[in-house]
Scaffold this active site. Structure first.
Site, PDB file in Angstrom:
ATOM      1  CG  HIS A  72     -15.564  -8.273  -4.824  1.00 29.48           C
ATOM      2  ND1 HIS A  72     -15.802  -7.350  -3.848  1.00 29.48           N
ATOM      3  CD2 HIS A  72     -15.419  -9.451  -4.198  1.00 29.48           C
ATOM      4  CE1 HIS A  72     -15.791  -7.937  -2.664  1.00 29.48           C
ATOM      5  NE2 HIS A  72     -15.544  -9.219  -2.855  1.00 29.48           N
ATOM      6  CE1 TYR A 201     -15.895   1.311  -3.562  1.00 27.28           C
ATOM      7  CE2 TYR A 201     -14.832   3.179  -2.511  1.00 27.28           C
ATOM      8  CZ  TYR A 201     -14.747   1.979  -3.172  1.00 27.28           C
ATOM      9  OH  TYR A 201     -13.513   1.439  -3.454  1.00 27.28           O
ATOM     10  N   PRO A 293      -7.373   7.051  -0.667  1.00 24.35           N
ATOM     11  CG  PRO A 293      -7.936   6.263   1.443  1.00 24.35           C
ATOM     12  CD  PRO A 293      -7.320   7.433   0.758  1.00 24.35           C
ATOM     13  CE  LYS A 297      -7.581   2.787 -10.200  1.00 25.48           C
ATOM     14  NZ  LYS A 297      -8.047   1.433  -9.951  1.00 25.48           N
ATOM     15  CE1 TYR A 385     -13.147   1.133  -6.741  1.00 28.28           C
ATOM     16  CE2 TYR A 385     -13.279  -1.152  -7.470  1.00 28.28           C
ATOM     17  CZ  TYR A 385     -13.231  -0.210  -6.455  1.00 28.28           C
ATOM     18  OH  TYR A 385     -13.240  -0.626  -5.136  1.00 28.28           O
TER      19      TYR A 385
HETATM   20  P1  RFL Z   1       5.004   1.109   1.412  1.00 29.60           P
HETATM   21  O1  RFL Z   1       4.012   0.014   1.510  1.00 29.60           O
HETATM   22  O2  RFL Z   1       4.862   2.277   2.299  1.00 29.60           O
HETATM   23  O3  RFL Z   1       6.424   0.426   1.661  1.00 29.60           O
HETATM   24  C1  RFL Z   1       7.587   1.188   1.893  1.00 29.60           C
HETATM   25  C2  RFL Z   1       8.531   0.370   2.766  1.00 29.60           C
HETATM   26  O4  RFL Z   1       9.725   1.108   2.957  1.00 29.60           O
HETATM   27  C3  RFL Z   1      10.111   1.007   4.316  1.00 29.60           C
HETATM   28  N1  RFL Z   1      10.990   2.155   4.626  1.00 29.60           N
HETATM   29  C4  RFL Z   1      12.337   2.064   4.637  1.00 29.60           C
HETATM   30  N2  RFL Z   1      13.156   1.040   4.422  1.00 29.60           N
HETATM   31  C5  RFL Z   1      14.501   1.265   4.492  1.00 29.60           C
HETATM   32  N3  RFL Z   1      15.018   2.489   4.793  1.00 29.60           N
HETATM   33  C6  RFL Z   1      14.227   3.550   5.009  1.00 29.60           C
HETATM   34  N4  RFL Z   1      14.747   4.735   5.291  1.00 29.60           N
HETATM   35  C7  RFL Z   1      12.809   3.352   4.935  1.00 29.60           C
HETATM   36  N5  RFL Z   1      11.733   4.176   5.083  1.00 29.60           N
HETATM   37  C8  RFL Z   1      10.641   3.429   4.886  1.00 29.60           C
HETATM   38  C9  RFL Z   1       8.795   1.006   5.056  1.00 29.60           C
HETATM   39  O5  RFL Z   1       8.922   0.454   6.356  1.00 29.60           O
HETATM   40  C10 RFL Z   1       7.947   0.126   4.152  1.00 29.60           C
HETATM   41  O6  RFL Z   1       8.055  -1.233   4.478  1.00 29.60           O
HETATM   42  O7  RFL Z   1       5.131   1.660  -0.085  1.00 29.60           O
HETATM   43  P2  RFL Z   1       4.910   0.928  -1.509  1.00 29.60           P
HETATM   44  O8  RFL Z   1       5.657  -0.374  -1.556  1.00 29.60           O
HETATM   45  O9  RFL Z   1       5.166   1.972  -2.506  1.00 29.60           O
HETATM   46  O10 RFL Z   1       3.371   0.489  -1.546  1.00 29.60           O
HETATM   47  C11 RFL Z   1       2.358   1.468  -1.610  1.00 29.60           C
HETATM   48  C12 RFL Z   1       1.144   1.052  -0.782  1.00 29.60           C
HETATM   49  O11 RFL Z   1       1.561   0.583   0.490  1.00 29.60           O
HETATM   50  C13 RFL Z   1       0.177   2.215  -0.585  1.00 29.60           C
HETATM   51  O12 RFL Z   1      -0.041   2.887  -1.812  1.00 29.60           O
HETATM   52  C14 RFL Z   1      -1.208   1.830  -0.053  1.00 29.60           C
HETATM   53  O13 RFL Z   1      -1.167   0.969   1.031  1.00 29.60           O
HETATM   54  C15 RFL Z   1      -1.944   3.136   0.336  1.00 29.60           C
HETATM   55  N6  RFL Z   1      -2.927   2.946   1.406  1.00 29.60           N
HETATM   56  C16 RFL Z   1      -4.132   2.482   1.089  1.00 29.60           C
HETATM   57  N7  RFL Z   1      -4.455   2.312  -0.200  1.00 29.60           N
HETATM   58  C17 RFL Z   1      -5.662   1.857  -0.508  1.00 29.60           C
HETATM   59  O14 RFL Z   1      -5.939   1.687  -1.706  1.00 29.60           O
HETATM   60  N8  RFL Z   1      -6.583   1.545   0.463  1.00 29.60           N
HETATM   61  C18 RFL Z   1      -6.307   1.695   1.783  1.00 29.60           C
HETATM   62  O15 RFL Z   1      -7.132   1.395   2.628  1.00 29.60           O
HETATM   63  C19 RFL Z   1      -5.062   2.191   2.141  1.00 29.60           C
HETATM   64  N9  RFL Z   1      -4.763   2.356   3.426  1.00 29.60           N
HETATM   65  C20 RFL Z   1      -2.613   3.198   2.750  1.00 29.60           C
HETATM   66  C21 RFL Z   1      -3.546   2.866   3.747  1.00 29.60           C
HETATM   67  C22 RFL Z   1      -1.408   3.777   3.136  1.00 29.60           C
HETATM   68  C23 RFL Z   1      -1.127   4.057   4.471  1.00 29.60           C
HETATM   69  N10 RFL Z   1       0.085   4.750   4.788  1.00 29.60           N
HETATM   70  C24 RFL Z   1       1.223   4.701   3.894  1.00 29.60           C
HETATM   71  C25 RFL Z   1       0.131   5.806   5.712  1.00 29.60           C
HETATM   72  C26 RFL Z   1      -3.270   3.078   5.096  1.00 29.60           C
HETATM   73  C27 RFL Z   1      -2.057   3.658   5.458  1.00 29.60           C
HETATM   74  C28 RFL Z   1      -1.791   3.848   6.946  1.00 29.60           C
HETATM   75  C1  PHB Z   2     -10.008  -1.685   1.668  1.00 31.24           C
HETATM   76  O1  PHB Z   2     -10.596  -2.793   1.630  1.00 31.24           O
HETATM   77  O2  PHB Z   2      -9.151  -1.433   2.524  1.00 31.24           O
HETATM   78  C2  PHB Z   2     -10.356  -0.645   0.698  1.00 31.24           C
HETATM   79  C3  PHB Z   2     -11.242  -0.936  -0.339  1.00 31.24           C
HETATM   80  C4  PHB Z   2     -11.555   0.037  -1.265  1.00 31.24           C
HETATM   81  C5  PHB Z   2     -11.006   1.294  -1.159  1.00 31.24           C
HETATM   82  C6  PHB Z   2     -10.118   1.578  -0.131  1.00 31.24           C
HETATM   83  C7  PHB Z   2      -9.795   0.611   0.804  1.00 31.24           C
HETATM   84  O3  PHB Z   2     -11.349   2.245  -2.057  1.00 31.24           O
END
Ligand code: RFL
Ligand code: PHB
Length: 392
Positions: A72, A201, A293, A297, A385
């Site tokens: 994009h 957005y 989110p 980032k 961004y």
């Molecule tokens: P993760 O992806 O949470 O991975 C951590 C891993 O550690 C495991 N774990 C353990 N393993 C061994 N022993 C333990 N005691 C453990 N405790 C936990 C977990 O099962 C998991 O597999 O962290 P990481 O790698 O730092 O990556 C970060 C990203 O995942 C995170 O920043 C983003 O996904 C945040 N986030 C979102 N970001 C966006 O930009 N857009 C989104 O739409 C968005 N949706 C989200 C999200 C984070 C969410 N969480 C964490 C609640 C939606 C959710 C539900």
């Molecule tokens: C997503 O596609 O999940 C998404 C995209 C942009 C954002 C957050 C989540 O700022």
């Protein structure tokens, strides 16, 4: 068992670190508490910065992303019933973002770890970290009912916000910073072809809404809701009606309706812990920091952290140098705080708050108009961004 680095968690941070260490000739073992299927199906972030794409590609992990990721060159801001395009590429000297689901990145990295016979244990329990301030730390865990111990030289805490790594550090050794927002996002994944090539957005007096996508057949949408929102109150019809009300605009564009495959509520939090290190334990990704989110980032910061950590560990093993390890926390925190500020700025500007006075909501609209009209303001948004370049 013995290895050089034990990595706790097989999310984007832990998996990428294990690959970067393999490429640097450093041995690691990854311990993950959930099943492989769970990790591969967990729908989360979707926007990859240019630097994240480059890092994955250089590590040989990017071939499916190159084929299936959607590049994009802009995003749209919708307010006062009008869409305004921010031309990311023109404003940043040619940079772009790639929309490719986090679970796809995780799938690709698990498949590559198995191909390279990297030790990766799923479904582990009772993980505990020991002797962190010595040069012989060790990790205890249970796998298939058997308690095991791994002796190592370093531990990478990549186990997300609710993991055990950060909690293994004495509270007195950490300073934490936190902000909880008075709203959350209700997210859906729908079997519907995206009706716009770019993310939209939307700031609407009823609340924020976001149009995103995962593939040419899947639309990802979010609605601002209450933090304690009860999903039972949101039958599919209500979700679509609310989305259409918030995306309402003068040229009649709307997301297409389709069968809803997933529905969930994501809390909105900003959190940083300092430092991101305690003895031989290094925290990376969500284990050390959380962003709301809105700035997209979260996963990108996880990638940036493990880039820094893998280079520092490589310098330790290859050259006997520890200056990069000593600088790990401060190097990462400079980027983390920039992303914290950007995510906070985007979140505040785009979410009308029902607790704020009408005065504050007028300020938000004024800021949106400024970003849409001023080249300087749009450039500030675009540069953050798409992601600031890495220092190395
Ligand atoms: P993760 O992806 O949470 O991975 C951590 C891993 O550690 C495991 N774990 C353990 N393993 C061994 N022993 C333990 N005691 C453990 N405790 C936990 C977990 O099962 C998991 O597999 O962290 P990481 O790698 O730092 O990556 C970060 C990203 O995942 C995170 O920043 C983003 O996904 C945040 N986030 C979102 N970001 C966006 O930009 N857009 C989104 O739409 C968005 N949706 C989200 C999200 C984070 C969410 N969480 C964490 C609640 C939606 C959710 C539900
Ligand atoms: C997503 O596609 O999940 C998404 C995209 C942009 C954002 C957050 C989540 O700022």
């Amino acid at each position: 068992m013995r290895t050089q680095v034990v990595i706790i968690g097989a999310g984007p941070a832990g998996l990428l670190l294990s690959h970067l260490l393999r490429l640097a000739g450093v041995a690691s073992v990854v311990l993950e508490s959930r099943s492989r299927e769970h990790c591969e199906q967990r729908i989360r972030a979707g926007v990859l910065e240019q630097g994240t794409v480059d890092t994955l590609t250089q590590a040989g992990l990017g071939s499916r992303m190159q084929r299936e990721g959607l590049v994009h060159h802009g995003i749209e801001l919708l307010f006062e019933r009008t869409r305004h395009r921010i031309d990311l590429t023109a404003l940043t000297g040619g940079r772009a973002i790639t929309v490719y689901g986090q679970h796809e990145v995780v799938r690709d990295m698990i498949a590559a770890a198995i191909d390279h016979q990297q030790p990766l244990y799923f479904d582990v329990s009772a993980v505990s970290l020991h002797d962190l301030t010595t040069d012989k730390p060790w990790v205890q865990f249970t796998h298939e009912g058997i308690a095991q111990r791994i002796d190592c030289e370093f531990i990478a805490g990549c186990d997300g916000f609710h993991g055990i790594s950060r909690d293994s550090i004495p509270a007195a050794a950490l300073q934490t910073f936190e902000r909880i927002y008075p709203y959350a996002w209700l997210g859906i994944l729908a079997h519907a072809a995206p009706t716009c090539d770019e993310l939209v957005y939307a700031h609407h007096e009823r609340g924020f809404a976001l149009f995103s996508m995962r593939s040419p057949e899947l639309t990802r949408l979010y609605l601002q809701c209450r933090p304690d929102e009860d999903l039972a109150q949101w039958p599919d019809q209500r979700v679509w009606a609310e989305l259409h009300a918030r995306f309402d605009n003068a040229d009649g564009w709307l997301p297409a309706i389709g069968e809803i495959a997933q529905k969930g509520v994501t809390p909105m939090r900003s959190f940083v812990c300092e430092p991101m290190q305690y003895g031989r334990l290094f925290l990376a990704g969500d284990a050390a920091h959380i962003v709301p989110p809105t700035g997209a980032k979260g996963m990108n910061l996880a990638v940036a952290d493990v880039r820094v950590l893998s280079k520092a560990l490589a310098a330790h093993y290859r050259d006997g140098r520890d200056d990069l390890l000593a600088a790990y926390s401060s190097t990462c925190l400079a980027r983390v705080w920039r992303a914290e500020h950007f995510s906070y700025f985007m979140t505040n500007m785009l979410h009308p708050s029902f607790d704020d006075t009408p005065f504050v909501n007028r300020l938000k609209l004024s800021e949106l108009r400024y970003v849409a009209r001023s080249d300087a303001a749009a450039r500030m948004l675009a540069e953050n961004y798409v992601g600031l370049p890495f220092d190395d």
